[in-house]
Design an enzyme around this catalytic site. Structure first.
Site, short mmCIF file in Angstrom:
data_model
loop_
_atom_site.label_atom_id
_atom_site.label_comp_id
_atom_site.label_asym_id
_atom_site.label_seq_id
_atom_site.Cartn_x
_atom_site.Cartn_y
_atom_site.Cartn_z
N HIS A 53 -109.38 -28.16 15.06
CA HIS A 53 -110.14 -28.94 14.07
C HIS A 53 -109.82 -30.42 14.31
O HIS A 53 -108.76 -30.76 14.85
CB HIS A 53 -109.73 -28.55 12.66
CG HIS A 53 -110.12 -27.17 12.29
ND1 HIS A 53 -110.16 -26.74 10.98
CD2 HIS A 53 -110.51 -26.11 13.04
CE1 HIS A 53 -110.54 -25.47 10.94
NE2 HIS A 53 -110.75 -25.07 12.18
N GLU A 55 -108.81 -32.81 12.44
CA GLU A 55 -107.54 -33.28 11.88
C GLU A 55 -106.35 -32.77 12.69
O GLU A 55 -105.39 -33.50 12.91
CB GLU A 55 -107.40 -32.84 10.42
CG GLU A 55 -108.48 -33.34 9.50
CD GLU A 55 -109.68 -32.41 9.39
OE1 GLU A 55 -110.39 -32.49 8.38
OE2 GLU A 55 -109.92 -31.59 10.32
N CYS A 83 -109.83 -28.41 5.78
CA CYS A 83 -109.68 -27.00 5.44
C CYS A 83 -108.22 -26.74 5.05
O CYS A 83 -107.36 -27.59 5.24
CB CYS A 83 -110.09 -26.13 6.63
SG CYS A 83 -108.87 -26.10 7.96
N CYS A 86 -105.71 -27.48 7.92
CA CYS A 86 -105.52 -28.91 8.19
C CYS A 86 -104.78 -29.59 7.04
O CYS A 86 -103.91 -30.43 7.27
CB CYS A 86 -106.87 -29.58 8.44
SG CYS A 86 -107.66 -28.99 9.96
#
Length: 154
Positions: A53, A55, A83, A86
């Site tokens: 992801h 992040e 999410c 993260c």
């Protein structure tokens, strides 16, 4: 325009450009002392790694750049609400501030899962769709105690 808004716009532009390249609509910018240290996008489409992801990619890069896992003086700007993975990674890195441009509910309308996962994780373990169970085992050692004993005195 405030710097927060400028960095969020940067994250959204990264996300939009990532979609044009076949990726998911997520971008992240990490700033320390007013300086951008990292810009990253979701790279799952390239790596096939479900943890790539925006992040997470940014946290990994900044940790390597700074040579340490604690990023408590950094601010994360994300195109969408981070999410749970993260969010937890940012907490583990000591991040104290994060901003996002779009909510998980806005993303969910377009097929993203963040809002649903947050809701699932708020339920008791036995009510979650992924079955996670505590099953104690006796090994004669406790890795947590071993780790604690090796830490410098506080």
């Amino acid at each position: 325009m405030m710097n927060h808004e400028r960095h969020l716009r940067d994250a959204v532009i990264l996300a939009t450009n990532n979609v044009a390249e076949g990726g998911r609509p997520y971008g992240a910018v990490i700033v320390r002392d007013g300086q951008v240290i990292c810009r990253a996008v979701n790279t799952i489409h390239r790596s096939n790694d479900p943890t790539d992801h925006a992040e997470m990619v940014a946290l990994r890069e900044v940790s390597q750049t700074l040579g340490r896992p604690k990023l408590d003086e950094c601010i994360v700007y994300a195109s969408g609400r981070p999410c749970p993975m993260c969010h937890a990674a940012m907490r583990l890195a000591g991040i104290k501030q994060a901003f996002f441009a779009y909510t998980a509910e806005e993303a969910e309308v377009h097929g993203m899962l963040g809002a649903g996962i947050y809701a699932e994780l708020a339920r008791p373990l036995d009510e979650q769709p992924m079955k996670v169970r505590h099953l104690p085992v006796e090994t004669g050692t406790n890795p947590y105690a071993e780790w604690s004993e090796r830490q410098p005195a506080r």
